[in-house]
Design a protein around this motif. Structure first.
Motif, PDB file in Angstrom:
ATOM      1  N   TYR A  35       0.840  -1.194   0.000  1.00 33.74           N
ATOM      2  CA  TYR A  35       0.000   0.000   0.000  1.00 33.74           C
ATOM      3  C   TYR A  35       0.880   1.251   0.000  1.00 33.74           C
ATOM      4  N   PRO A  36       0.715   2.144  -0.967  1.00 31.60           N
ATOM      5  CA  PRO A  36       1.514   3.380  -0.986  1.00 31.60           C
ATOM      6  C   PRO A  36       1.288   4.187   0.288  1.00 31.60           C
ATOM      7  N   ILE A  37       2.374   4.698   0.868  1.00 29.24           N
ATOM      8  CA  ILE A  37       2.289   5.410   2.127  1.00 29.24           C
ATOM      9  C   ILE A  37       1.363   6.615   2.030  1.00 29.24           C
ATOM     10  N   GLU A  38       1.303   7.252   0.844  1.00 25.03           N
ATOM     11  CA  GLU A  38       0.447   8.427   0.718  1.00 25.03           C
ATOM     12  C   GLU A  38      -1.033   8.063   0.794  1.00 25.03           C
ATOM     13  N   GLU A  39      -1.379   6.790   0.536  1.00 18.62           N
ATOM     14  CA  GLU A  39      -2.758   6.341   0.703  1.00 18.62           C
ATOM     15  C   GLU A  39      -3.019   5.846   2.124  1.00 18.62           C
ATOM     16  N   VAL A  40      -1.979   5.356   2.773  1.00 19.21           N
ATOM     17  CA  VAL A  40      -2.126   4.893   4.154  1.00 19.21           C
ATOM     18  C   VAL A  40      -2.328   6.080   5.089  1.00 19.21           C
ATOM     19  N   ILE A  41      -1.542   7.138   4.876  1.00 19.15           N
ATOM     20  CA  ILE A  41      -1.624   8.321   5.743  1.00 19.15           C
ATOM     21  C   ILE A  41      -3.013   8.942   5.647  1.00 19.15           C
ATOM     22  N   GLY A  42      -3.649   9.091   6.802  1.00 21.07           N
ATOM     23  CA  GLY A  42      -4.971   9.705   6.831  1.00 21.07           C
ATOM     24  C   GLY A  42      -6.115   8.748   6.584  1.00 21.07           C
ATOM     25  N   ASN A  43      -5.811   7.536   6.150  1.00 19.06           N
ATOM     26  CA  ASN A  43      -6.859   6.554   5.865  1.00 19.06           C
ATOM     27  C   ASN A  43      -6.787   5.314   6.749  1.00 19.06           C
ATOM     28  N   VAL A  44      -5.601   4.991   7.187  1.00 21.23           N
ATOM     29  CA  VAL A  44      -5.403   3.806   8.024  1.00 21.23           C
ATOM     30  C   VAL A  44      -4.883   4.261   9.377  1.00 21.23           C
ATOM     31  N   GLY A  45      -5.577   3.876  10.447  1.00 17.39           N
ATOM     32  CA  GLY A  45      -5.162   4.269  11.790  1.00 17.39           C
ATOM     33  C   GLY A  45      -3.875   3.585  12.227  1.00 17.39           C
ATOM     34  N   PHE A  46      -3.302   4.094  13.327  1.00 21.10           N
ATOM     35  CA  PHE A  46      -2.029   3.560  13.808  1.00 21.10           C
ATOM     36  C   PHE A  46      -2.157   2.088  14.190  1.00 21.10           C
ATOM     37  N   VAL A  47      -3.224   1.733  14.910  1.00 24.45           N
ATOM     38  CA  VAL A  47      -3.399   0.341  15.333  1.00 24.45           C
ATOM     39  C   VAL A  47      -3.587  -0.565  14.115  1.00 24.45           C
ATOM     40  N   SER A  48      -4.351  -0.103  13.139  1.00 19.38           N
ATOM     41  CA  SER A  48      -4.539  -0.895  11.924  1.00 19.38           C
ATOM     42  C   SER A  48      -3.229  -1.047  11.154  1.00 19.38           C
ATOM     43  N   THR A  49      -2.389  -0.011  11.219  1.00 18.57           N
ATOM     44  CA  THR A  49      -1.090  -0.091  10.551  1.00 18.57           C
ATOM     45  C   THR A  49      -0.186  -1.100  11.249  1.00 18.57           C
ATOM     46  N   ILE A  50      -0.276  -1.172  12.573  1.00 17.94           N
ATOM     47  CA  ILE A  50       0.472  -2.195  13.315  1.00 17.94           C
ATOM     48  C   ILE A  50       0.063  -3.582  12.819  1.00 17.94           C
ATOM     49  N   TRP A  51      -1.233  -3.798  12.687  1.00 18.18           N
ATOM     50  CA  TRP A  51      -1.730  -5.093  12.214  1.00 18.18           C
ATOM     51  C   TRP A  51      -1.272  -5.361  10.788  1.00 18.18           C
ATOM     52  N   LEU A  52      -1.351  -4.343   9.949  1.00 16.11           N
ATOM     53  CA  LEU A  52      -0.920  -4.486   8.562  1.00 16.11           C
ATOM     54  C   LEU A  52       0.539  -4.904   8.475  1.00 16.11           C
ATOM     55  N   LEU A  53       1.403  -4.222   9.212  1.00 16.89           N
ATOM     56  CA  LEU A  53       2.832  -4.507   9.129  1.00 16.89           C
ATOM     57  C   LEU A  53       3.181  -5.867   9.716  1.00 16.89           C
ATOM     58  N   THR A  54       2.528  -6.249  10.803  1.00 15.69           N
ATOM     59  CA  THR A  54       2.898  -7.502  11.468  1.00 15.69           C
ATOM     60  C   THR A  54       2.245  -8.734  10.837  1.00 15.69           C
ATOM     61  N   THR A  55       1.090  -8.560  10.201  1.00 16.85           N
ATOM     62  CA  THR A  55       0.396  -9.724   9.649  1.00 16.85           C
ATOM     63  C   THR A  55       0.322  -9.716   8.131  1.00 16.85           C
ATOM     64  N   GLY A  56       0.474  -8.551   7.513  1.00 19.13           N
ATOM     65  CA  GLY A  56       0.432  -8.474   6.063  1.00 19.13           C
ATOM     66  C   GLY A  56      -0.902  -8.089   5.485  1.00 19.13           C
ATOM     67  N   VAL A  63     -11.568  -6.480  14.143  1.00 20.55           N
ATOM     68  CA  VAL A  63     -10.217  -6.816  14.590  1.00 20.55           C
ATOM     69  C   VAL A  63      -9.511  -5.569  15.102  1.00 20.55           C
ATOM     70  N   SER A  64      -9.616  -4.468  14.371  1.00 18.04           N
ATOM     71  CA  SER A  64      -8.959  -3.231  14.765  1.00 18.04           C
ATOM     72  C   SER A  64      -9.452  -2.743  16.119  1.00 18.04           C
ATOM     73  N   GLU A 221      -7.799 -15.396  19.792  1.00 14.84           N
ATOM     74  CA  GLU A 221      -8.984 -15.307  18.933  1.00 14.84           C
ATOM     75  C   GLU A 221      -8.634 -14.669  17.589  1.00 14.84           C
ATOM     76  N   LEU A 222      -7.681 -13.725  17.595  1.00 18.13           N
ATOM     77  CA  LEU A 222      -7.292 -13.041  16.360  1.00 18.13           C
ATOM     78  C   LEU A 222      -6.233 -13.813  15.575  1.00 18.13           C
ATOM     79  N   GLY A 223      -5.788 -14.956  16.119  1.00 20.30           N
ATOM     80  CA  GLY A 223      -4.806 -15.773  15.408  1.00 20.30           C
ATOM     81  C   GLY A 223      -3.379 -15.283  15.548  1.00 20.30           C
ATOM     82  N   VAL A 224      -3.112 -14.474  16.570  1.00 19.08           N
ATOM     83  CA  VAL A 224      -1.757 -13.953  16.795  1.00 19.08           C
ATOM     84  C   VAL A 224      -0.902 -15.048  17.420  1.00 19.08           C
ATOM     85  N   GLN A 225       0.286 -15.262  16.877  1.00 14.50           N
ATOM     86  CA  GLN A 225       1.199 -16.256  17.428  1.00 14.50           C
ATOM     87  C   GLN A 225       1.687 -15.823  18.814  1.00 14.50           C
TER      88      GLN A 225
END
Length: 284
Positions: A35-56, A63-64, A221-225
């Protein structure tokens, strides 16, 4: 220059050395999991970004929300927590804020900070055996508790040295139950956690789950290792560590030890005594 195997390193070898599926960068371009960073900024929250980076993957709203509530619940537990105290003490020693935070984070180990990881693994084991062997969760919970007691170990995620009932348990548990009712999560690990909690009851004596236990239910429940669950706890607690380290630096007091002066730690060694003559240098 050749390697010890005789292979001549190529450009492809070099670029593959630290290959990653997390981030792609090029001049003027940054992508997080595609995902281009310019689309992530302002559209994806910090917690959702943590999930994105750690799980793909980008998380669903459910979930968020669960992840955010769990991370918020774990941010701090006051200066009596060793990780916080360690960071505050380091902050008075002239180190930078980053070093003080690192000092606190480095205290988070198996005993202080590791119970969540251990509880996720325990929940995983209970659910796996329940589903593969058909053994009732209540029996598996009793066996797990007996095993821990036989080893002189605490059941991770249950009981608290300070709180008779951890105030973070109920609000997180309510959110988990609501998510199960909506069909957002399975409820399998919630059932295992509650079975452990019931099995720990002895008459009027109750050992309710603590923040590590209810967090472990969320992560399972979220499938986190299990190990990533500890990493997420560390990430959360880093917020409190940062806040306390910054507050201590702002106070301006230098070299604060574990006890305020003039208090000293009790000495439990030998009484004052002279060095034996045999250990003294010979007189010329």
């Amino acid at each position: 220059m050749s390697s010890t195997t005789g292979h001549q390193p190529t450009v492809d070898d070099a670029t593959a050395w630290w290959s990653t599926s997390v981030t792609r960068i090029a001049p003027g371009e940054i992508e997080l999991r595609g995902y281009p960073i310019e689309e992530v900024i302002g559209n994806v929250g910090f917690v959702s970004t943590i999930w994105l980076l750690t799980t793909g993957a980008l998380p669903t709203r459910a979930v968020s929300e669960l992840l955010e509530a769990t991370l918020v619940a774990s941010v701090d537990h006051g200066p009596q927590a060793p990780s916080i105290a360690s960071a505050r003490m380091a902050a008075t020693c002239g180190v930078g804020l980053n070093s003080a935070v690192a000092n606190g984070v480095n205290v988070l180990g198996d005993t202080h900070g590791g119970a969540g990881q251990q509880c996720v693994q325990l929940l995983n084991d209970l659910v796996e055996r329940h589903e593969s062997e058909g053994i009732a969760l209540e029996q598996l919970a009793r066996e797990a508790i007996a095993d821990h007691k036989g080893r002189g170990a605490f059941v991770p995620g249950f009981g608290h040295r300070f709180h008779p009932r951890d105030p973070r348990r109920d609000p997180l548990l309510r959110l988990v139950e609501e998510a199960v009712a909506r069909g957002d999560i399975s409820g399998r690990y919630l059932a295992a956690g509650l079975a452990l909690e019931r099995a720990l009851e002895r008459g009027e004596r109750r050992i309710p789950m603590n923040i590590d236990g209810i967090s472990a239910i969320v992560y399972a429940e979220l499938g986190v290792q299990p190990e990533l669950a500890r990493g997420l706890f560390v990430l959360s607690r880093s917020v409190g560590i940062l806040a306390h380290a910054w507050e201590e630096k702002q106070a301006g007091q230098r070299i604060k030890g574990p006890l305020p002066p003039p208090l000293l730690a009790d000495y439990t060694g030998e009484a004052t005594r002279a060095v034996p003559r045999a250990h003294r240098p010979a007189t010329p």
